[in-house]
Motif scaffolding. Structure first.
Motif, PDB file in Angstrom:
ATOM      1  N   VAL A 192       0.801  -1.196   0.003  1.00 17.47           N
ATOM      2  CA  VAL A 192       0.028  -0.149   0.114  1.00 17.47           C
ATOM      3  C   VAL A 192       0.894   1.207   0.086  1.00 17.47           C
ATOM      4  CG1 VAL A 192      -1.870  -1.173   1.151  1.00 17.47           C
ATOM      5  CG2 VAL A 192      -0.067   0.238   2.506  1.00 17.47           C
ATOM      6  N   VAL A 193       0.184   2.240  -0.490  1.00 14.52           N
ATOM      7  CA  VAL A 193       0.922   3.663  -0.414  1.00 14.52           C
ATOM      8  C   VAL A 193      -0.066   4.703  -0.205  1.00 14.52           C
ATOM      9  CG1 VAL A 193       2.933   3.248  -1.942  1.00 14.52           C
ATOM     10  CG2 VAL A 193       0.862   4.217  -2.925  1.00 14.52           C
ATOM     11  N   THR A 194       0.258   6.035   0.042  1.00 13.40           N
ATOM     12  CA  THR A 194      -0.562   6.857   0.323  1.00 13.40           C
ATOM     13  C   THR A 194      -1.119   7.835  -0.908  1.00 13.40           C
ATOM     14  OG1 THR A 194       0.992   8.878   0.153  1.00 13.40           O
ATOM     15  CG2 THR A 194       0.428   7.933   2.132  1.00 13.40           C
ATOM     16  N   PRO A 195      -2.261   8.281  -1.081  1.00  5.70           N
ATOM     17  CA  PRO A 195      -2.783   9.025  -2.462  1.00  5.70           C
ATOM     18  C   PRO A 195      -1.633   9.784  -2.827  1.00  5.70           C
ATOM     19  CG  PRO A 195      -4.396   9.227  -0.717  1.00  5.70           C
ATOM     20  CD  PRO A 195      -3.145   8.754  -0.038  1.00  5.70           C
ATOM     21  N   ALA A 196      -0.978  10.844  -2.226  1.00  2.85           N
ATOM     22  CA  ALA A 196       0.091  11.549  -2.803  1.00  2.85           C
ATOM     23  C   ALA A 196       1.248  10.741  -3.337  1.00  2.85           C
ATOM     24  CB  ALA A 196       0.707  12.549  -1.550  1.00  2.85           C
ATOM     25  N   ASP A 197       1.455   9.797  -2.907  1.00  2.00           N
ATOM     26  CA  ASP A 197       2.770   9.124  -3.226  1.00  2.00           C
ATOM     27  C   ASP A 197       2.308   8.130  -4.561  1.00  2.00           C
ATOM     28  OD1 ASP A 197       4.531   9.796  -1.244  1.00  2.00           O
ATOM     29  OD2 ASP A 197       4.049   7.950  -0.408  1.00  2.00           O
ATOM     30  N   ALA A 198       1.158   7.811  -4.627  1.00  6.54           N
ATOM     31  CA  ALA A 198       0.475   7.111  -6.108  1.00  6.54           C
ATOM     32  C   ALA A 198       0.497   7.960  -6.834  1.00  6.54           C
ATOM     33  CB  ALA A 198      -0.700   6.621  -5.554  1.00  6.54           C
ATOM     34  N   ILE A 199       0.114   9.159  -6.873  1.00  3.94           N
ATOM     35  CA  ILE A 199       0.065  10.371  -7.931  1.00  3.94           C
ATOM     36  C   ILE A 199       1.476  10.694  -8.579  1.00  3.94           C
ATOM     37  CG2 ILE A 199      -0.468  12.707  -8.524  1.00  3.94           C
ATOM     38  CD1 ILE A 199      -2.959  10.920  -8.587  1.00  3.94           C
ATOM     39  N   ARG A 200       2.504  10.625  -7.436  1.00  3.94           N
ATOM     40  CA  ARG A 200       3.680  11.104  -7.799  1.00  3.94           C
ATOM     41  C   ARG A 200       4.357  10.003  -8.798  1.00  3.94           C
ATOM     42  NH1 ARG A 200       4.185  12.623  -2.146  1.00  3.94           N
ATOM     43  NH2 ARG A 200       3.620  14.787  -1.825  1.00  3.94           N
ATOM     44  N   ALA A 201       4.048   8.670  -8.125  1.00  2.00           N
ATOM     45  CA  ALA A 201       4.543   7.511  -9.104  1.00  2.00           C
ATOM     46  C   ALA A 201       4.076   7.561 -10.379  1.00  2.00           C
ATOM     47  CB  ALA A 201       4.332   6.182  -7.963  1.00  2.00           C
ATOM     48  N   GLY A 202       2.801   7.978 -10.940  1.00  2.28           N
ATOM     49  CA  GLY A 202       2.489   8.106 -12.106  1.00  2.28           C
ATOM     50  C   GLY A 202       0.973   7.240 -12.092  1.00  2.28           C
ATOM     51  N   SER A 203       0.492   6.977 -11.109  1.00  2.05           N
ATOM     52  CA  SER A 203      -0.789   6.432 -11.324  1.00  2.05           C
ATOM     53  C   SER A 203      -1.973   7.344 -11.752  1.00  2.05           C
ATOM     54  CB  SER A 203      -1.410   6.193  -9.762  1.00  2.05           C
ATOM     55  OG  SER A 203      -0.525   5.163  -9.067  1.00  2.05           O
ATOM     56  N   SER A 204      -2.955   6.831 -12.715  1.00  7.97           N
ATOM     57  CA  SER A 204      -3.719   7.811 -13.552  1.00  7.97           C
ATOM     58  C   SER A 204      -5.176   7.713 -12.337  1.00  7.97           C
ATOM     59  CB  SER A 204      -3.915   7.220 -14.829  1.00  7.97           C
ATOM     60  OG  SER A 204      -4.378   6.113 -14.849  1.00  7.97           O
ATOM     61  N   HIS A 205      -5.247   6.963 -11.946  1.00 10.10           N
ATOM     62  CA  HIS A 205      -6.548   6.510 -11.176  1.00 10.10           C
ATOM     63  C   HIS A 205      -6.353   5.868  -9.639  1.00 10.10           C
ATOM     64  CE1 HIS A 205      -8.031   6.904 -15.366  1.00 10.10           C
ATOM     65  NE2 HIS A 205      -9.039   7.296 -14.927  1.00 10.10           N
ATOM     66  N   LEU A 206      -6.872   6.391  -8.899  1.00  7.65           N
ATOM     67  CA  LEU A 206      -6.758   5.632  -7.503  1.00  7.65           C
ATOM     68  C   LEU A 206      -7.973   5.310  -6.978  1.00  7.65           C
ATOM     69  CD1 LEU A 206      -4.763   8.517  -5.314  1.00  7.65           C
ATOM     70  CD2 LEU A 206      -3.887   6.981  -7.158  1.00  7.65           C
ATOM     71  N   VAL A 207      -7.950   3.870  -6.480  1.00 10.89           N
ATOM     72  CA  VAL A 207      -9.264   3.362  -6.131  1.00 10.89           C
ATOM     73  C   VAL A 207      -9.335   3.150  -4.713  1.00 10.89           C
ATOM     74  CG1 VAL A 207     -10.438   1.075  -5.848  1.00 10.89           C
ATOM     75  CG2 VAL A 207      -9.034   1.638  -8.206  1.00 10.89           C
ATOM     76  N   VAL A 208     -10.020   3.776  -3.755  1.00  4.72           N
ATOM     77  CA  VAL A 208      -9.981   3.982  -2.482  1.00  4.72           C
ATOM     78  C   VAL A 208     -11.444   3.609  -2.061  1.00  4.72           C
ATOM     79  CG1 VAL A 208      -9.793   5.331  -0.421  1.00  4.72           C
ATOM     80  CG2 VAL A 208      -8.470   5.795  -2.508  1.00  4.72           C
ATOM     81  N   ALA A 209     -11.483   2.268  -1.061  1.00  3.16           N
ATOM     82  CA  ALA A 209     -12.604   1.868  -0.474  1.00  3.16           C
ATOM     83  C   ALA A 209     -13.111   2.150   0.859  1.00  3.16           C
ATOM     84  CB  ALA A 209     -12.882   0.220  -0.904  1.00  3.16           C
ATOM     85  N   ARG A 210     -12.245   1.320   1.697  1.00  4.18           N
ATOM     86  CA  ARG A 210     -12.709   1.173   3.140  1.00  4.18           C
ATOM     87  C   ARG A 210     -12.467   2.652   3.671  1.00  4.18           C
ATOM     88  NH1 ARG A 210     -10.147  -4.663   4.621  1.00  4.18           N
ATOM     89  NH2 ARG A 210      -9.453  -4.018   2.619  1.00  4.18           N
ATOM     90  N   PRO A 211     -11.150   3.426   3.540  1.00  6.86           N
ATOM     91  CA  PRO A 211     -11.011   4.724   3.973  1.00  6.86           C
ATOM     92  C   PRO A 211     -12.154   5.729   3.810  1.00  6.86           C
ATOM     93  CG  PRO A 211      -8.996   4.039   3.148  1.00  6.86           C
ATOM     94  CD  PRO A 211     -10.058   2.979   2.676  1.00  6.86           C
ATOM     95  N   VAL A 212     -12.849   5.645   2.623  1.00  7.73           N
ATOM     96  CA  VAL A 212     -13.966   6.491   2.281  1.00  7.73           C
ATOM     97  C   VAL A 212     -15.145   5.895   3.037  1.00  7.73           C
ATOM     98  CG1 VAL A 212     -15.422   7.567   0.800  1.00  7.73           C
ATOM     99  CG2 VAL A 212     -12.833   7.665   0.421  1.00  7.73           C
ATOM    100  N   VAL A 213     -15.455   4.556   2.426  1.00  4.54           N
ATOM    101  CA  VAL A 213     -16.895   3.894   2.748  1.00  4.54           C
ATOM    102  C   VAL A 213     -17.034   3.752   4.133  1.00  4.54           C
ATOM    103  CG1 VAL A 213     -18.185   1.790   2.246  1.00  4.54           C
ATOM    104  CG2 VAL A 213     -16.994   2.961   0.382  1.00  4.54           C
ATOM    105  N   ALA A 214     -15.924   3.420   4.909  1.00  5.70           N
ATOM    106  CA  ALA A 214     -16.114   3.063   6.270  1.00  5.70           C
ATOM    107  C   ALA A 214     -15.848   4.297   7.267  1.00  5.70           C
ATOM    108  CB  ALA A 214     -15.142   2.117   6.846  1.00  5.70           C
TER     109      ALA A 214
END
Length: 232
Positions: A192-214
Motif C-alpha cells: 500500500v501507499v498514500t494517495p500523494a505517493d501514488a500520484i507522484r509515482a504515475g498512477s492515473s486513477h486511485l481506487v479507495v474503498a474502506r478509508p471512504v466507505v467506512a
C-alpha cells in the motif's frame, strides 16, 4: 490539476454488502465523487443493475470482475459488459484472455484493465501459488504483455506504478488499489501507499474503498483524499 480532473481520477470502491448502503454512499458523495467501483460483493447483490443506474445518471463505473476463462467465454462476457456503458473492466492479465477481450471490445469506449498481481499478495503468497517470479517482476512482465495485446490499462500496486509507467508509456491507464491515507489501517492489503505517493509515482486513477466507505464522514474523507492528490 483541476477539481474536475481530480474527481475523475478518484474511484470509490462500493465494497458494501447491499444496495441500500451503496446508494447511501453515492448520495453522500454527490458532487465530490463521480467514479465508482463495483466488485463481486455488490455485483451479486443487485450491483450490476445499480451500475446501469449510475451510468444513466452520468456517473462513471469501474466494473471489477477480474474475468478469466476460455477465450470465447471472455469475449462474450466483454461484449455484453461493453453494452452496459461502464467505463472500465478488469480481467486477469493472461495473454490469451486479454487478446480475446481486446477483440471483443474493439470499437467501443470500454477501457480494459489488466490485473497484474493482487495488492493483497506478497512474495510468499506468490511462491505458495506456484509462481516463479517475485511480485515486482511478475507485474512488469504482465504489464509488457498487456501493452502488447492492446489493453487500455494496468491494475497494480502504487509501489510498482512508476516502473509500470516506464513500461507502458504515458497513454495507458495505471489504476492503483490498496491506497491508504496516512494514519489509516492497512486491513488485508500488503502493498500500500498514500494517495500523494501514488500520484507522484504515475498512477492515473486511485481506487479507495474502506478509508471512504467506512469513514464516519464519507464526504470529508473523500475531500481529504482529493486534497492530498491535488497537493501531489
Amino acid at each position: 490539476m483541476t477539481e474536475t480532473n481530480l474527481a475523475s481520477r478518484l474511484i470509490v470502491g462500493l465494497d458494501v454488502p447491499d444496495l441500500r448502503i451503496a446508494q447511501a454512499v453515492v448520495r453522500e458523495l454527490d458532487g465530490v465523487v463521480s467514479f465508482y467501483k463495483i466488485g463481486y460483493q455488490l455485483a451479486f447483490a443487485g450491483g450490476l443493475d445499480f451500475a446501469r443506474e449510475l451510468v444513466a445518471e452520468g456517473k462513471q463505473v469501474f466494473l471489477d470482475m477480474k474475468l478469466l476463462d476460455i477465450d470465447n467465454t471472455v469475449a462474450k462476457g466483454v461484449e455484453n459488459i461493453a453494452k452496459m456503458g461502464v467505463t472500465m473492466l478488469t480481467l486477469h492479465a493472461y495473454p490469451k484472455a486479454m487478446r480475446a477481450a481486446v477483440e471483443a471490445a474493439r470499437g467501443t469506449p470500454l477501457c480494459l484493465l489488466a490485473v497484474t498481481v493482487l495488492t493483497s499478495m506478497d512474495e510468499s503468497d506468490l511462491i505458495e501459488a506456484g509462481y516463479e517470479y517475485d511480485p515486482h517482476t511478475l507485474v512488469l512482465r504482465r504489464a509488457e504483455q498487456a501493452l502488447a495485446t492492446g489493453m487500455g490499462g494496468i491494475v497494480c500496486s502504487a509501489g510498482e506504478a512508476a516502473a509500470v509507467r516506464k513500461v507502458v508509456g504515458p497513454e495507458l491507464a495505471v489504476v492503483t488499489p490498496g491506497i491508504r491515507p496516512a494514519g489509516t489501517e492497512h486491513g488485508d492489503q500488503k502493498r500500500v501507499v498514500t494517495p500523494a505517493d501514488a500520484i507522484r509515482a504515475g498512477s492515473s486513477h486511485l481506487v479507495v474503498a474502506r478509508p471512504v466507505v467506512a469513514a464516519v464522514d464519507r464526504r470529508a474523507a473523500a475531500q481529504a483524499i482529493l486534497a492530498e492528490m491535488a497537493a501531489a
